[in-house]
Motif scaffolding. Structure first.
Motif, PDB file in Angstrom:
ATOM      1  N   SER A 193       0.850  -1.189   0.000  1.00 25.13           N
ATOM      2  CA  SER A 193       0.000   0.000   0.000  1.00 25.13           C
ATOM      3  C   SER A 193       0.890   1.245   0.000  1.00 25.13           C
ATOM      4  CB  SER A 193      -0.890   0.006   1.238  1.00 25.13           C
ATOM      5  OG  SER A 193      -0.110   0.222   2.402  1.00 25.13           O
ATOM      6  N   GLU A 194       0.282   2.380  -0.269  1.00 29.63           N
ATOM      7  CA  GLU A 194       1.040   3.642  -0.228  1.00 29.63           C
ATOM      8  C   GLU A 194       1.642   3.865   1.157  1.00 29.63           C
ATOM      9  OE1 GLU A 194       1.950   5.895  -2.574  1.00 29.63           O
ATOM     10  OE2 GLU A 194       1.147   4.423  -3.991  1.00 29.63           O
ATOM     11  N   ARG A 195       0.881   3.552   2.197  1.00 30.87           N
ATOM     12  CA  ARG A 195       1.382   3.728   3.564  1.00 30.87           C
ATOM     13  C   ARG A 195       2.570   2.808   3.828  1.00 30.87           C
ATOM     14  NH1 ARG A 195      -3.137   2.641   6.620  1.00 30.87           N
ATOM     15  NH2 ARG A 195      -2.474   0.496   6.904  1.00 30.87           N
ATOM     16  N   GLN A 196       2.505   1.568   3.357  1.00 31.66           N
ATOM     17  CA  GLN A 196       3.623   0.642   3.535  1.00 31.66           C
ATOM     18  C   GLN A 196       4.862   1.131   2.793  1.00 31.66           C
ATOM     19  OE1 GLN A 196       1.507  -2.804   2.204  1.00 31.66           O
ATOM     20  NE2 GLN A 196       0.724  -3.293   4.250  1.00 31.66           N
ATOM     21  N   LEU A 197       4.667   1.737   1.630  1.00 35.73           N
ATOM     22  CA  LEU A 197       5.813   2.304   0.902  1.00 35.73           C
ATOM     23  C   LEU A 197       6.411   3.482   1.660  1.00 35.73           C
ATOM     24  CD1 LEU A 197       4.465   2.114  -2.757  1.00 35.73           C
ATOM     25  CD2 LEU A 197       6.290   0.736  -1.751  1.00 35.73           C
ATOM     26  N   VAL A 198       5.565   4.297   2.284  1.00 35.24           N
ATOM     27  CA  VAL A 198       6.053   5.415   3.100  1.00 35.24           C
ATOM     28  C   VAL A 198       6.868   4.875   4.272  1.00 35.24           C
ATOM     29  CG1 VAL A 198       5.337   7.256   4.689  1.00 35.24           C
ATOM     30  CG2 VAL A 198       4.253   7.054   2.435  1.00 35.24           C
ATOM     31  N   ILE A 199       6.368   3.837   4.922  1.00 32.59           N
ATOM     32  CA  ILE A 199       7.078   3.231   6.057  1.00 32.59           C
ATOM     33  C   ILE A 199       8.410   2.652   5.589  1.00 32.59           C
ATOM     34  CG2 ILE A 199       6.992   1.337   7.734  1.00 32.59           C
ATOM     35  CD1 ILE A 199       3.905   1.889   7.834  1.00 32.59           C
ATOM     36  N   TYR A 200       8.391   1.971   4.439  1.00 35.87           N
ATOM     37  CA  TYR A 200       9.639   1.428   3.878  1.00 35.87           C
ATOM     38  C   TYR A 200      10.660   2.551   3.667  1.00 35.87           C
ATOM     39  CZ  TYR A 200      12.991  -0.102   0.421  1.00 35.87           C
ATOM     40  OH  TYR A 200      14.165  -0.345  -0.244  1.00 35.87           O
ATOM     41  N   LYS A 201      10.224   3.664   3.077  1.00 36.41           N
ATOM     42  CA  LYS A 201      11.137   4.787   2.830  1.00 36.41           C
ATOM     43  C   LYS A 201      11.697   5.336   4.142  1.00 36.41           C
ATOM     44  CE  LYS A 201       8.769   6.370  -1.341  1.00 36.41           C
ATOM     45  NZ  LYS A 201       7.959   7.465  -1.910  1.00 36.41           N
ATOM     46  N   MET A 202      10.856   5.405   5.167  1.00 37.47           N
ATOM     47  CA  MET A 202      11.314   5.900   6.467  1.00 37.47           C
ATOM     48  C   MET A 202      12.369   4.970   7.054  1.00 37.47           C
ATOM     49  SD  MET A 202       7.717   7.178   8.121  1.00 37.47           S
ATOM     50  CE  MET A 202       8.440   7.903   9.585  1.00 37.47           C
ATOM     51  N   ILE A 203      12.136   3.673   6.948  1.00 38.35           N
ATOM     52  CA  ILE A 203      13.101   2.704   7.487  1.00 38.35           C
ATOM     53  C   ILE A 203      14.397   2.757   6.684  1.00 38.35           C
ATOM     54  CG2 ILE A 203      13.571   0.238   7.777  1.00 38.35           C
ATOM     55  CD1 ILE A 203      10.615  -0.053   8.579  1.00 38.35           C
ATOM     56  N   ARG A 204      14.287   2.818   5.359  1.00 42.74           N
ATOM     57  CA  ARG A 204      15.490   2.900   4.529  1.00 42.74           C
ATOM     58  C   ARG A 204      16.305   4.134   4.887  1.00 42.74           C
ATOM     59  NH1 ARG A 204      14.571   3.183  -1.713  1.00 42.74           N
ATOM     60  NH2 ARG A 204      13.853   5.209  -1.075  1.00 42.74           N
ATOM     61  N   LYS A 205      15.640   5.276   5.057  1.00 46.31           N
ATOM     62  CA  LYS A 205      16.346   6.509   5.428  1.00 46.31           C
ATOM     63  C   LYS A 205      16.987   6.366   6.801  1.00 46.31           C
ATOM     64  CE  LYS A 205      15.710  11.532   5.840  1.00 46.31           C
ATOM     65  NZ  LYS A 205      17.006  11.660   6.407  1.00 46.31           N
ATOM     66  N   SER A 206      16.277   5.730   7.734  1.00 47.58           N
ATOM     67  CA  SER A 206      16.826   5.567   9.080  1.00 47.58           C
ATOM     68  C   SER A 206      18.059   4.673   9.071  1.00 47.58           C
ATOM     69  CB  SER A 206      15.768   5.007  10.035  1.00 47.58           C
ATOM     70  OG  SER A 206      15.533   3.638   9.802  1.00 47.58           O
ATOM     71  N   VAL A 207      18.041   3.631   8.223  1.00 47.62           N
ATOM     72  CA  VAL A 207      19.200   2.738   8.112  1.00 47.62           C
ATOM     73  C   VAL A 207      20.404   3.518   7.582  1.00 47.62           C
ATOM     74  CG1 VAL A 207      20.136   0.754   6.859  1.00 47.62           C
ATOM     75  CG2 VAL A 207      17.863   0.618   7.889  1.00 47.62           C
ATOM     76  N   VAL A 208      20.171   4.314   6.542  1.00 47.77           N
ATOM     77  CA  VAL A 208      21.252   5.111   5.949  1.00 47.77           C
ATOM     78  C   VAL A 208      21.780   6.132   6.950  1.00 47.77           C
ATOM     79  CG1 VAL A 208      21.772   6.826   4.167  1.00 47.77           C
ATOM     80  CG2 VAL A 208      20.453   4.790   3.579  1.00 47.77           C
ATOM     81  N   ASP A 209      20.860   6.784   7.686  1.00 44.70           N
ATOM     82  CA  ASP A 209      21.248   7.828   8.635  1.00 44.70           C
ATOM     83  C   ASP A 209      21.745   7.280   9.967  1.00 44.70           C
ATOM     84  OD1 ASP A 209      20.452   9.600   6.691  1.00 44.70           O
ATOM     85  OD2 ASP A 209      18.556  10.126   7.657  1.00 44.70           O
ATOM     86  N   GLY A 210      21.559   5.972  10.198  1.00 45.77           N
ATOM     87  CA  GLY A 210      21.983   5.376  11.457  1.00 45.77           C
ATOM     88  C   GLY A 210      21.054   5.711  12.615  1.00 45.77           C
TER      89      GLY A 210
END
Length: 148
Positions: free
Chosen positions: A80-97
């Motif tokens: 879903s769009e919300r799941q994609l938003v959550i995925y993007k947030m997690i990906r950014k958090s992984v990159v940012d530590g």
């Protein structure tokens, strides 16, 4: 500089590297990389269709489309769009530590922690992400890079 590497034993013969790479790829029945000179350096382009098919648990290689795209499209279509938003947030958090939790994600997008937890479960079930470590701590790991 190449002469120093040769004398130090880091390379075994002049000009033999490309041949060894080609032979190894042919032995494994893989497409041979394309080597080209780019701005004074060398670039190797390696096709990843078979590697991605194996990673996708037996995905079929479509010669008209890279398996990477097929796998990504297949997963993105199931989210879903919300799941994609959550995925993007997690990906950014992984990159940012930064450590993201269901609660921190819920607070940022103004939803309940339980709703976010269901979406995280969906992402885990599709092998897009996984959580390593204790529930109160640990970290998210991206298993599939989605093109979103």
């Amino acid at each position: 500089m190449a002469n120093v590497f040769y004398l130090a034993g880091f390379i075994e013969a002049w000009g033999r590297g490309y041949e060894k790479i080609r032979e190894a790829f042919e032995k494994e029945k893989l497409e041979v990389p394309v080597f080209e000179e780019v701005r004074g350096g060398m670039m190797a382009t390696i096709k990843r269709e078979k590697f991605m098919a194996i990673q996708a648990k037996g995905g079929v290689v479509d010669n008209d489309k890279d398996v990477v795209d097929v796998v990504i499209d297949d997963v993105v279509d199931k989210l879903s769009e919300r799941q994609l938003v959550i995925y993007k947030m997690i990906r950014k958090s992984v990159v940012d530590g930064v450590v993201e939790t269901a609660t921190s994600i819920a607070n940022k997008i103004n939803l309940s922690s339980r709703t976010i937890q269901r979406d995280l479960t969906r992402l885990k079930d599709l092998n897009v992400i996984k959580h390593e470590g204790p529930d109160n701590g640990g970290e998210w790991v991206i298993l599939k890079e989605l093109n979103v």
